[in-house]
Design an enzyme around this catalytic site. Structure first.
Site, short mmCIF file in Angstrom:
data_model
loop_
_atom_site.label_atom_id
_atom_site.label_comp_id
_atom_site.label_asym_id
_atom_site.label_seq_id
_atom_site.Cartn_x
_atom_site.Cartn_y
_atom_site.Cartn_z
N SER A 216 16.81 1.06 28.31
CA SER A 216 18.09 0.35 28.32
C SER A 216 18.78 0.64 27.01
CB SER A 216 17.84 -1.16 28.47
OG SER A 216 18.98 -1.91 28.13
N TYR B 75 13.74 -9.18 26.49
CA TYR B 75 14.20 -7.94 27.10
C TYR B 75 14.38 -6.85 26.05
CZ TYR B 75 16.94 -4.88 30.14
OH TYR B 75 17.39 -3.81 30.88
#
Length: 252
Positions: free
Chosen positions: A144, A157
């Protein structure tokens, strides 16, 4: 005379989700068969159905990527039923919650590391021994843009995606000198269930999660197209790279 090039078998984890399904459908265009892995059995079966409707063979397996025994089992099953894995989209992941670091729930942080980090590690651990004796293969880990920047409210995350990039670089170094390549794709915000859930939490006031700039959300297909490139011979000299796909949102 046309020479028929043998197509590889692809394996995609998290293939029941928006991005994973798009990756699986895109890889079906260049693969002999696609192994579909997801913890949601119904979603995995639907992805397999869509692939078969396009004329490619598919096999759906319900599995938890954070389990070593389940990962070993689905890798063996795909190799036995479909053939040698030539492309591995190590994609499965979860988003957790949006909350300040000092309020972040321990159990959710732990689960993020189990799925997003250990899941990627286990995928590499069990697929690489299949590829190494054959001396070829392409692996794309889904990280990501959170792997290269911090984001308020997303401690679990962000930490997990930084780790995915580290695992990618380590694996890439370990396969130097072979025709195996390990790269990472770093999506920015993509129109998907995950980003809709995060946006909903922000609107509810869970934490301050701000988008940088005004670029529109991408499509799952935008990620799938880059994965297909990284898995192809056109990317034969690309190894250990972090491919950002975010319309320029992380440009300094």
């Amino acid at each position: 005379m046309t020479i028929e090039v043998e197509r590889p078998v692809a394996l995609v984890t998290g293939a029941g989700g928006d991005i994973g399904r798009a990756i699986a459908l895109r890889l079906a265009r260049v693969s002999a068969a696609v192994g579909i892995i997801d913890i949601d059995e119904g979603a995995a079966a639907e992805t397999a159905r869509l692939i078969e409707a396009e004329g490619c063979k598919a096999m759906a397996i319900r599995a938890d990527v954070s389990s070593g025994s389940e990962t070993a089992a689905f890798v063996e099953a795909i190799e036995e039923r479909l053939g040698p894995i030539g492309i591995f989209a190590n994609n499965a992941g979860i988003e957790g919650v949006v909350a300040p670091l000092h309020e972040y729930p321990d159990d959710i942080f732990d689960r993020l590391l189990q799925v997003n980090v250990k899941g990627v590690f286990l995928g590499l651990k069990h697929v690489l021994p299949k590829m190494i004796p054959r001396g070829q293969g392409a692996i794309v880990n889904t990280a990501s843009t959170s792997a290269i920047r911090g984001r308020a409210g997303l401690a679990g995350y962000v930490a997990s995606k930084h780790a995915v990039l580290g695992l990618t670089r380590t694996a890439a170094l370990e396969v130097l000198g072979t025709r195996i390549r390990v790269n990472a794709i770093l999506p920015g915000p993509i129109e998907s269930r995950m980003i809709r859930e995060l946006d909903l939490q922000v609107r509810r006031g869970s934490a301050a999660l701000r988008r940088a700039g005004s670029a529109p959300y991408g499509r799952p297909e935008d990620i799938a197209n880059v994965v297909a490139f990284l898995a192809s011979d056109d990317a034969a000299h690309v190894n250990g790279a972090a491919w950002v796909v975010d319309a320029g949102m992380t440009v300094p």
